[in-house]
Design an enzyme around this catalytic site. Structure first.
Site, PDB file in Angstrom:
ATOM      1  CG  HIS A   1      17.280 -18.118 -33.164  1.00 31.63           C
ATOM      2  ND1 HIS A   1      16.462 -19.234 -33.182  1.00 31.63           N
ATOM      3  CD2 HIS A   1      17.258 -17.671 -31.881  1.00 31.63           C
ATOM      4  CE1 HIS A   1      15.982 -19.457 -31.959  1.00 31.63           C
ATOM      5  NE2 HIS A   1      16.452 -18.515 -31.157  1.00 31.63           N
TER       6      HIS A   1
ATOM      7  CD  GLU B   1      14.845 -21.000 -35.727  1.00 28.43           C
ATOM      8  OE1 GLU B   1      14.527 -22.145 -36.145  1.00 28.43           O
ATOM      9  OE2 GLU B   1      15.971 -20.728 -35.267  1.00 28.43           O
TER      10      GLU B   1
ATOM     11  CB  CYS C   1      13.805 -18.187 -28.948  1.00 31.37           C
ATOM     12  SG  CYS C   1      15.050 -16.960 -28.493  1.00 31.37           S
TER      13      CYS C   1
ATOM     14  NE  ARG D   1      21.603 -25.361 -22.087  1.00 31.78           N
ATOM     15  CZ  ARG D   1      22.423 -24.388 -21.683  1.00 31.78           C
ATOM     16  NH1 ARG D   1      23.152 -24.552 -20.586  1.00 31.78           N
ATOM     17  NH2 ARG D   1      22.504 -23.251 -22.346  1.00 31.78           N
TER      18      ARG D   1
END
Length: 589
Positions: free
Chosen positions: A172, A87, A150, A97
């Site tokens: 990831h 990342e 994360c 979510r």
């Protein structure tokens, strides 16, 4: 010695596993040598991270203080991604979510009030991606770490280390195959993930400065850069090297994938060619357009995989040999019960094939709900069109496996098969076949050997597994029959036998009659070393051949093949000990 802290999340949601946790559990305490003649090495220490807001940051901060690392790499699962993705940036936003494992579900909340909008990685992520791709692993730079835990952890750790010389960042990784219950979720094997994380660790410790290339376009799945990268890195991986003229022969021999439901249960059904072509029409146009042209031949008498015989393997090899000059590749579709045995036998009969021979099947019928059949056939057809796959390969569950090293591992799981002692030859990534050429057999040219297996009759070669309390008499009854020409001994551990002089005497009698005896381990991983322990020394004395780390299927089919060639005993023994088609996989992992 340098020190690297590797952090991995626990399982979250309804998952019982998290690949990040499995990785850190296996790498804890390992020492990795750094390349380029460096005398330095890196010690890996690990941290288990809860999937809980703030607690995640606290756990890593505490581990940093405890281990005093030079570098920190945090790992997390990204379901839906098919590549390893370092990342670039974390944003100051929690927008969950779903609830985390602690029951928190913040919406549009800052991670740190009055903190900067974003924090960037301090790892050399573009160099890391280059090194991953050079190792034959799919990888790309990611510019979105999400807004779940994360990203929360990534941002919090970067803030904590803002004024520190410790370099840190987040990576990831894809889900594991066991997490894809319907076979549709992109996955990566644990073996490949472990290899990738080792590359990440070494790369992070080796590159003091990042390389300057366009990070948005270095993923090999980018259409704009695919050709250039394929040329530059073709030694390490290849993607869809099929030509428009490629033509594949598909041999449908039977099996679950072609069956249909009836009142009596699953039964064989005909007209498989039309049924398969109709199913392939349901694929998205982009994928359908990448399939090679194929001709399907259905065996007049379909083979029940559980009743397959060496004569059936001979028939399949003969069909391929007869059509060899007319097609660019071959797909054999059959039942899964003895699929690995077929693949092993074909590898020896079609030794040196310069065209792909792909063996596949399915756990469920083609038209069944949730079937893996269409995905496996798509994989097999695409693999058969890759000219670098010049060997017998099993295509199943999104993986390409060396046929002669393959074993059936699952009765129902869509993964189906594994190669316990050999690496993957390729994988299905982003709806394409990725092949790892550095792991393939060298092109030696066809040297087919197609002896008559049928003339051997039954029990020319048998298997003799040890079990507690096995008697010499039971072995005598099986082994000293006149029709038996060879046997695979399934030994304890690294090649041991019970301390039974009478049992060893029976084996010596068999050797005296010229029977070929080969020993393999009952352990699925690792080789035998006959004579290393006193309990196995007698086997070496009487001339039992070492099967090294060969599978049962490979050892059995190779012995059968040698017996059918009808050469003298010394020749047979010498040929068994020679690696022919990658069946002795030691050192490949």
């Amino acid at each position: 010695m340098s020190r690297l802290l590797l952090c991995g999340f626990e399982p979250f949601g309804h998952d019982s596993v998290n690949p990040a946790l499995k990785i850190i559990e296996q790498l804890e305490g390992q020492t990795l040598a750094l390349p380029n003649g460096s005398s330095d090495s890196v010690e890996i220490r690990t941290c288990r991270v809860p999937v809980t807001r703030y607690a995640a940051i606290e756990s890593v901060v505490e581990a940093i203080e405890r281990h005093a690392p030079d570098t920190v790499i945090m790992l997390g699962q990204a379901s839906g991604r098919s590549a390893i993705t370092p990342e670039r940036v974390a944003i100051n936003l929690d927008d969950y979510r779903i609830k985390d494992n602690g029951g928190h579900q913040p919406v549009d909340e800052p991670i740190e009030v009055a903190g900067p909008d974003a924090c960037f990685t301090t790892l050399p992520i573009k160099a890391m991606v280059n090194d991953l791709q050079a190792a034959g692993l799919p990888a790309s730079v990611s510019y979105t770490a999400g807004t779940f835990v994360c990203n929360h952890l990534f941002y919090g750790v970067q803030r904590h280390l803002a004024d520190s010389p410790i370099r840190s960042g987040f990576v990831h990784i894809p889900a594991l195959p066991e997490q894809s219950l319907d076979g549709r979720l992109p996955t990566m094997s644990l073996e490949s993930l472990l290899e990738g994380v080792r590359v990440l660790c070494i790369s992070a410790m080796t590159h003091q400065q990042d390389v300057r290339i366009g990070g948005g376009n270095i993923s090999y799945v980018s259409p704009a850069s695919r050709h250039a990268l394929q040329c530059r890195l073709s030694h390490f991986w290849q993607v869809d090297t099929m030509t428009p003229e490629t033509h594949i022969l598909v041999l449908y021999t039977g099996g679950t994938l072609g069956m249909v439901e009836s009142e009596q249960g699953l039964v064989p059904a005909g007209d498989f060619d039309a049924r398969l072509r109709a199913a392939l029409e349901d694929l998205p146009p982009s994928r359908r357009g990448r399939l090679p042209a194929f001709t399907l031949r259905e065996f007049p008498q379909l083979i029940d995989s559980s009743s397959a015989t060496p004569a059936d393997w001979q028939q399949i090899a003969g069909e391929i040999a007869d059509a060899y000059d007319s097609f660019d590749g071959f797909v054999v579709l059959q039942g899964t019960d003895t699929l690995a045995w077929t693949a092993s036998s074909l590898a020896f009969q079609l030794k040196g094939t310069a065209r792909p021979v792909i063996v596949s099947g399915a756990q469920l019928p083609l038209e069944a709900d949730g079937s893996d059949a269409l995905a496996n056939v798509e994989l097999a057809l695409t693999a058969a069109a890759q000219p670098t796959l010049n060997e017998v390969v099993v295509a199943f569950g999104g993986q390409l496996l060396r046929g002669v090293c393959t074993r059936k591992w699952y009765t129902q799981d869509h993964r189906g098969f594994t190669t316990p002692n050999a690496p993957l030859l390729g994988e299905w990534v982003d709806d394409r076949v990725v092949v790892y050429p550095g792991r393939l057999m060298d092109d030696q040219g066809p040297a087919f050997e197609l002896p008559d297996y049928a003339c051997l009759g039954q029990d020319a070669v048998i298997r003799l597994p040890l079990y507690p309390g096995i008697s010499a008499e039971s072995v005598r009854v099986q082994l000293l029959r006149s029709e038996v020409k060879g046997a695979v001994l399934e030994l304890w551990g690294s090649g041991n036998l019970p301390a039974d002089a009478e049992l060893l005497g029976v084996l010596a009698d068999a050797r005296g009659e010229g029977k070929l005896l080969a020993g393999i381990s009952q352990c699925p991983h690792g080789p035998v070393s006959i004579g290393h322990y006193a309990a196995g020394a007698g086997l070496a004395t009487i001339g039992v051949l070492s099967g090294d780390d060969m599978t049962l299927e490979a050892a059995f089919t190779k012995l059968l093949h040698l017996v059918a060639l009808n050469q003298d005993e010394d020749w047979q023994r010498e040929r068994f000990l020679m690696p022919w088609v990658g069946e002795r996989a030691s050192g490949l992992l």
